[in-house]
Structures are given as structure tokens and as C-alpha cells.
Design an enzyme around this catalytic site. Structure first.
Site, short mmCIF file in Angstrom:
data_model
loop_
_atom_site.label_atom_id
_atom_site.label_comp_id
_atom_site.label_asym_id
_atom_site.label_seq_id
_atom_site.Cartn_x
_atom_site.Cartn_y
_atom_site.Cartn_z
N GLY A 340 0.82 -1.21 0.00
CA GLY A 340 0.00 0.00 0.00
C GLY A 340 0.85 1.25 0.00
CD GLU A 341 3.34 5.19 -3.00
OE1 GLU A 341 4.15 6.11 -3.10
OE2 GLU A 341 3.19 4.31 -3.88
N GLY A 342 0.32 5.77 0.60
CA GLY A 342 -0.52 6.94 0.85
C GLY A 342 0.32 8.18 0.94
N GLY A 343 -0.32 9.29 1.31
CA GLY A 343 0.39 10.56 1.41
C GLY A 343 1.47 10.55 2.46
CG PHE A 344 0.91 10.38 6.46
CD1 PHE A 344 0.81 11.60 5.83
CD2 PHE A 344 0.29 10.21 7.68
CE1 PHE A 344 0.12 12.65 6.39
CE2 PHE A 344 -0.40 11.25 8.27
CZ PHE A 344 -0.49 12.48 7.62
N GLY A 345 3.39 7.81 3.27
CA GLY A 345 4.45 6.87 3.01
C GLY A 345 3.95 5.56 2.44
CB VAL A 346 5.71 2.86 0.89
CG1 VAL A 346 5.42 1.51 0.24
CG2 VAL A 346 5.89 3.95 -0.17
CB VAL A 347 1.81 -0.04 3.98
CG1 VAL A 347 1.62 -1.18 4.98
CG2 VAL A 347 1.24 1.27 4.54
CG ASP A 458 -7.79 10.88 7.26
OD1 ASP A 458 -8.66 11.27 6.47
OD2 ASP A 458 -6.66 10.51 6.90
#
Length: 642
Positions: A340-347, A458
Site C-alpha cells: 500500500g501507499e498513501g500521502g504519509f508513506g509506503v506500507v 480521517d
């Protein structure tokens, strides 16, 4: 209604458009805000009686030279009223103000503070002192549905017009009687205005914030307007104001005129300057000492709070993972382990030496989540234990690297199933209903079951993870806020989260409470029922999901909302009950939204015995396909993309 702005769309002919604007524009509501979090008053109280006295006195106002009024009744109810700069300060101005005031008290019954903008005037009232106070929030902006054909040329023309308006406002500021400017550039008509009680610098700052936001609001559109309590801007491709004011606008004075004025004033002005030069340094020194004292006091308080937080964070050392251990567990953060990936970084997925599967969130150095948010997530998650919340195993810090180590949830996030045309078939009604129930219980635990109330801020489908039984776990607590039980609401200048899930009072005013989470939950439930994203495709131009669902509900076509994938599996009564719960959660007035305790109770009861209050209209409600409100579709620079 509150938090709702209206934008006239294109009509079939210029004649009809001009007729409508000149005949009806005075009584068209642009923007109404009810400050629900500011408190209520009851009938026959002192505030109620004084407000009624103030409203009833408006028709008897004496016209002023600038159409501005500052009214106070016994110092308890304070009001400001202003007519647009091209409106003659006569009885027409007073009539507009009276109409605005009556509409406002009808739209915001028993609310202590509220404001309204009509086409030709504005009115606001409150219990606090507002004269001379520059307040750029709450704001509202709206754009036309019609796009320009020559975007580059139009943008240049609008930019030139903004520069011209700014210069005219600066010139108008010198009179301090009216802070208004209007102009025409080709086929673009625009005006800007501040309330006259603002200082020159405050007016400039207020309009500068609006002008800076115009590209976000109305890029490539044929019209738009922006209102806040202190200033106003609007542009169109047709004349919507008295064009004679453009020729009357005062231009910045030339240096020749300035020199002439200085000569005429003579020695008296020189004596005034001498006195000013003597007094100003003394006042500046005194103010400097006062501000220094306040600054040092605040810094000492912040330092104490920071030290307390650091001590609390150090107490989590038992949860600290060695960075090399995590690096090896994820195969050096291999792309093959990326889940996964989001605005805060990668999982990433990983395996510890004992075989335990983990999910590692590697925060980006350039992400919106700084050390404060990182520590918030660690400190909060260590205190939370609930089957519907993702479990934090620990964290790791090495130089600029920050890692969060969670339990591994095999089915990733809800959005990957819900909005995938293939995977969504795995979510039958029973699974979706269990997800709704599970998320509601997780939120209830956050609000009432943990050591202190916690507001997530959120909640959305990508932050709901699904385990092997497709049961939900709420994740991502970087934006969460903890409160004590005596104070469960706050105001912030930094609005964070995802716009389509934000409650209107939070998105527009920065006010948040447990009811902002309730609103997000309502949007999430609507997505689960319909299989559609909020503000997504297939809802019609300018329509968000709460509006789309509300319109179907009041028209008796609620069954058309059900995801077609569910037609063979859903329980009709159960799905309709969930729909009504969702609509109750997205109501505009936060006080009318149910608590999560009530939601869980309704979901846990037999469908026949549930007593559901009739929901009112949702926040950001769009009244007609002919009108558009841009608030749900916009991303602000203050928002952190997740």
C-alpha cells in the site's frame, strides 16, 4: 441554509440573464453560516429579546455614506451590516439588510452567532465584539459550471483585473469610508470589497488570501465568488454590478499630487510629524516588552508540554524495534513486499524472525506527518485495545527513518474491494453489514470506551482494513486528537484529512468534535451501501454522495441507491435502516447527528424495533442540478493527502 453557497449557472439568453440579475439578485442568498458550536439561546432570554429588538430596528436605520452599520443592543448582541459598494446607501440598502437579517434568523434559529451574504448586502450578529476584527474564516467559494474556451487568455485577463482591483482598493483605503473596487477587463467583470471597519493592512491581507485562492476555486470557469465575514470577491462574464462605479473609482495618487498636498498642508503637518516621531518609539518599546513577555510565557508553556510528551514517548521504549530487524523483515523494503501507499508513506509486508507477519508503514521524509503526528500515533495506539482497531506492535526510529509496525491484515483496505468491479462481488450484504457494525463499534470505543475520548479525524474507506473474515479494523491514527471528558471539541486553523469525508463545520470553520467522526462514518456507510465513491463518477455533475442519497430518499427512490451487486443478497429493511442511519449521520447540524452509542444501539436492535429520527438535509447539500457548490470537490493546501 448553513454552509451553502449558490451560483447562477448559464441561461439561454443574455437578455433573460440580465433581467434575472437586475430584478432578483438582491434577495438571492450567496452564503449563510450558522455557528452551531458557538452555542444556542432559548426564547424569552435576554439575548433573544435583544436580538429581536435589533432585527426590528433595522428598517429605521438612517442611511450612511458608505452603507456600513455597526449596531449593538446593550452590549450583548453585536451586529455588522454592509451593502455592496455599487449600491446607493439609501432605503434600498436598508431594505436589503433587513431582508438579510430576517432570512438569517430564520435559517439559524436560536443560534448565538451567524452571518449571511446576499447579492447586494451582508449581515452578521454575535455576542462578541467583532468591530474592526479581520476574520478570513469561515469562508465559502463557488464556481460556475461553465468552462471558458480560452483558459490561458482568460486567466491572464482575470489576473490583470485582480491587480487592478488591488490597486483601486489601496486607493479606496485612504478615504476609510468605503473599501470597494470594481473593474472590467474585456468580457470579465469583477468586484472586491472589505468591511470599512478594517484597517488598510487587514483589508489588504483579507483580499490577498481570497485572490490567492481564486485558481483553486474557479480555475478555467466563467464565474465565481468567495465570501468570508470580512471581505468579498466575485467575477462573471456579464455585468452584474452598476458599471458607472468603474469610472468613479479613485486611482492611486500620483507623486505630483502627493507633493501638492504636502505643500498645501504646510508647517502644521511638520509639527504633527515631530510629535509622532517622539511618541512612536516610546509606544513601540512598550509594545515590544509586552509581546516579549507574552512570547516567553508561551514558549515556557510549550516547552513544558513538549517535555511531558517526550517523557511519555520514552515510556514506550519496550515497543521499540531495531531498525535492522525491520529492514531484514521486509527484504530491505522490497517492492515485491509493498502492499500500500498513501500521502504519509509506503506500507510493506514483513516477517519477523519468529514468523510473525507484520505490516510496516515507512513514513516518507516529505510526508505531511511530522514527528508530532508520528508520536501521536504511537502514544494513542499503545493505549487502544479493541478488536475493530488495528493493533500496533511497535515502532522504529533511525536518523530520518520512522517506521510503524502493525499487525498484518491480509485483505488490505475496504476501498480495494468496494470500488473494484471484480472484487466488490466478494462483499455481499452480510459482509457489508458486519463492516458497518464493526466500524461503528470501533468508533464508539474511541469516543467513549478508551481512557480518554479520541477523535479520529480521517475515517474513510482506505483507512478501514479487512481481516481474513472480512471484518473491519480502523487504522491510521496520525491525525487523531485526544480529549478529556469535560472538553470534547476544539477549533483548529490547520484542517487535515480527506475533504469528501469532512463534516462542514470542520472543513469550513476548523471546528471538530466526536460529531465530525459521526459525519465521516455516515459518508462511509453510504459508500458501502451504494458501492460508489463520494464525489465520484456516475452521480451527476456537481453532485456528492450525501446529496445524491438525500435526493433519492426524499423522492422515494431509495432502492435505486443499492449497489446492483447486492440486489440478490441484501435485506431490504436492513439496508433501508442503514441508509437512514447514514443520512442521520451526515446532517448539516452536528447537534442533530446521533452519537456513536446511539448508532451502535440502532444497529444492534431488531430492525422492527429501531426508532430512527427523520434526518434533515446533509452538509454541503446541493439544491438543484442547476447550481454548483465546489466545497466537496476541492483540495486545500492545508489538507494532508492520505
Amino acid at each position: 441554509m448553513a454552509s451553502t453557497s449558490i451560483m447562477l449557472s448559464s441561461f439561454f439568453s443574455f437578455f433573460f440573464l440580465t433581467f434575472f440579475v437586475t430584478y432578483a439578485q438582491q434577495n438571492v442568498t450567496v452564503h449563510t453560516i450558522c455557528y452551531y458550536d458557538g452555542g444556542n439561546f432559548t426564547s424569552n432570554t435576554s439575548y433573544s429579546l435583544n436580538l429581536n429588538r435589533l432585527i426590528s430596528s433595522l428598517p429605521d436605520l438612517t442611511p450612511t455614506i458608505n452603507g456600513f452599520y455597526n449596531i449593538s443592543i446593550n452590549g450583548e448582541v453585536n451586529a455588522i451590516a454592509l451593502c455592496r459598494g455599487d449600491v446607493k446607501p439609501n432605503q434600498d440598502c436598508i431594505s436589503c439588510i433587513t431582508t438579510a437579517a430576517k432570512q438569517l434568523v430564520e435559517s439559524c434559529p436560536n443560534i448565538i452567532e451567524a452571518n449571511i451574504w446576499l447579492e447586494k448586502c451582508m449581515f452578521r450578529y454575535t455576542s462578541r465584539i467583532i468591530l474592526g476584527q479581520m476574520e478570513p474564516v469561515p469562508f465559502s467559494y463557488t464556481s460556475s459550471n461553465v468552462s471558458v474556451t480560452d483558459k490561458e487568455g482568460f486567466s491572464k485577463g482575470l489576473g490583470d483585473l485582480l491587480d487592478s482591483l488591488g490597486a483601486k482598493i489601496d486607493a479606496a483605503n485612504e478615504t476609510k469610508e468605503v473599501k470597494f473596487a470594481a473593474g472590467v477587463k474585456g468580457t470579465i467583470y469583477a468586484l472586491a470589497q472589505c468591511t470599512p471597519d478594517l484597517s488598510e493592512s487587514d483589508c489588504r491581507i483579507c483580499l490577498a488570501q481570497i485572490f490567492a485562492g481564486v485558481p483553486t476555486c474557479c480555475d478555467g470557469k466563467t464565474g465565481g465568488w468567495w465570501t468570508n465575514p470580512s471581505c468579498y470577491f466575485r467575477f462573471e462574464v456579464y455585468p452584474f454590478f452598476d458599471l458607472s462605479v468603474t469610472s468613479e473609482q479613485k486611482q492611486p495618487l500620483s507623486s505630483h499630487n502627493n507633493n501638492t498636498r504636502r505643500s498645501d498642508q504646510g508647517k502644521s503637518k511638520d509639527r504633527s510629524k515631530t510629535l509622532i516621531f517622539a511618541v512612536v518609539p516610546i509606544v513601540a518599546i512598550i509594545l515590544g516588552l509586552v509581546f516579549l513577555f507574552i512570547y516567553l510565557k508561551r514558549r515556557r508553556k510549550k516547552k513544558t508540554l513538549k517535555e511531558n510528551a517526550e517523557n511519555e514517548f520514552e515510556s514506550t521504549d519496550s515497543l521499540h524495534f531495531d531498525f535492522e530487524t525491520i529492514r531484514v523483515a521486509t527484504d530491505d523494503f522490497s517492492l515485491t513486499n509493498k502492499i500500500g501507499e498513501g500521502g504519509f508513506g509506503v506500507v510493506y509486508k514483513g516477517h519477523l524472525p519468529d514468523g510473525l507477519e507484520i505490516a510496516v508503514k515507512r513514513l516518507s521524509i516529505h510526508s505531511g506527518q511530522g514527528n508530532a503526528e508520528f508520536k501521536t500515533e504511537v502514544l494513542l495506539m499503545t493505549k487502544l485495545q479493541h478488536k475493530n482497531l488495528v493493533k500496533l506492535f511497535g515502532f522504529s526510529i533511525k536518523e530520518s527513518e520512522r517506521l510503524l509496525v502493525y499487525e498484518f491484515i491480509p485483505n488490505t483496505s475496504l476501498d480495494r474491494f468496494l470500488f473494484d468491479p471484480i472484487k466488490q462481488k466478494q462483499l455481499d450484504w452480510e459482509k457489508r453489514y458486519n463492516i458497518i457494525v464493526g466500524v461503528s463499534r470501533g468508533l464508539l470505543y474511541l469516543h467513549e470506551g478508551s481512557e480518554f475520548p479520541i477523535i479520529h479525524r480521517d475515517l474513510k474507506s482506505s483507512n478501514v482494513l479487512l481481516d481474513e473474515q472480512m471484518l473491519p479494523k480502523i487504522s491510521d491514527f496520525g491525525m487523531a486528537r485526544q480529549f478529556d471528558f469535560d472538553n470534547t471539541q476544539a477549533v483548529t486553523r490547520r484542517v487535515v484529512g480527506t475533504y469528501g469525508y469532512m463534516a462542514p463545520e470542520y472543513a469550513m470553520h476548523g471546528r471538530f468534535s466526536v460529531k465530525t467522526d459521526v459525519y465521516s462514518f455516515g459518508v462511509l456507510v453510504l459508500e458501502i451501501i451504494t458501492g460508489k465513491r463520494n464525489s465520484g463518477l456516475g452521480l451527476g455533475e456537481g453532485t456528492d454522495l450525501p446529496t445524491f442519497a438525500w435526493q433519492n430518499w426524499i423522492e422515494g427512490t431509495s432502492m435505486e441507491l443499492i449497489d446492483p451487486v447486492l440486489l440478490q443478497t441484501h435485506d431490504k429493511k436492513e439496508s433501508m435502516q442503514c441508509l437512514e442511519i447514514a443520512l442521520s449521520c451526515v446532517q448539516e447540524n452536528p447537534t442533530k447527528r446521533p452519537t456513536m452509542d446511539s448508532v451502535v444501539s440502532m444497529l444492534s436492535s431488531d430492525s422492527e424495533s429501531r426508532q430512527l429520527p427523520k434526518p434533515s438535509q446533509p452538509g454541503f447539500f446541493r439544491r438543484s442540478a442547476s447550481f454548483s457548490i465546489s466545497l466537496n470537490d476541492v483540495s486545500l493546501t492545508d489538507l494532508s493527502a492520505r
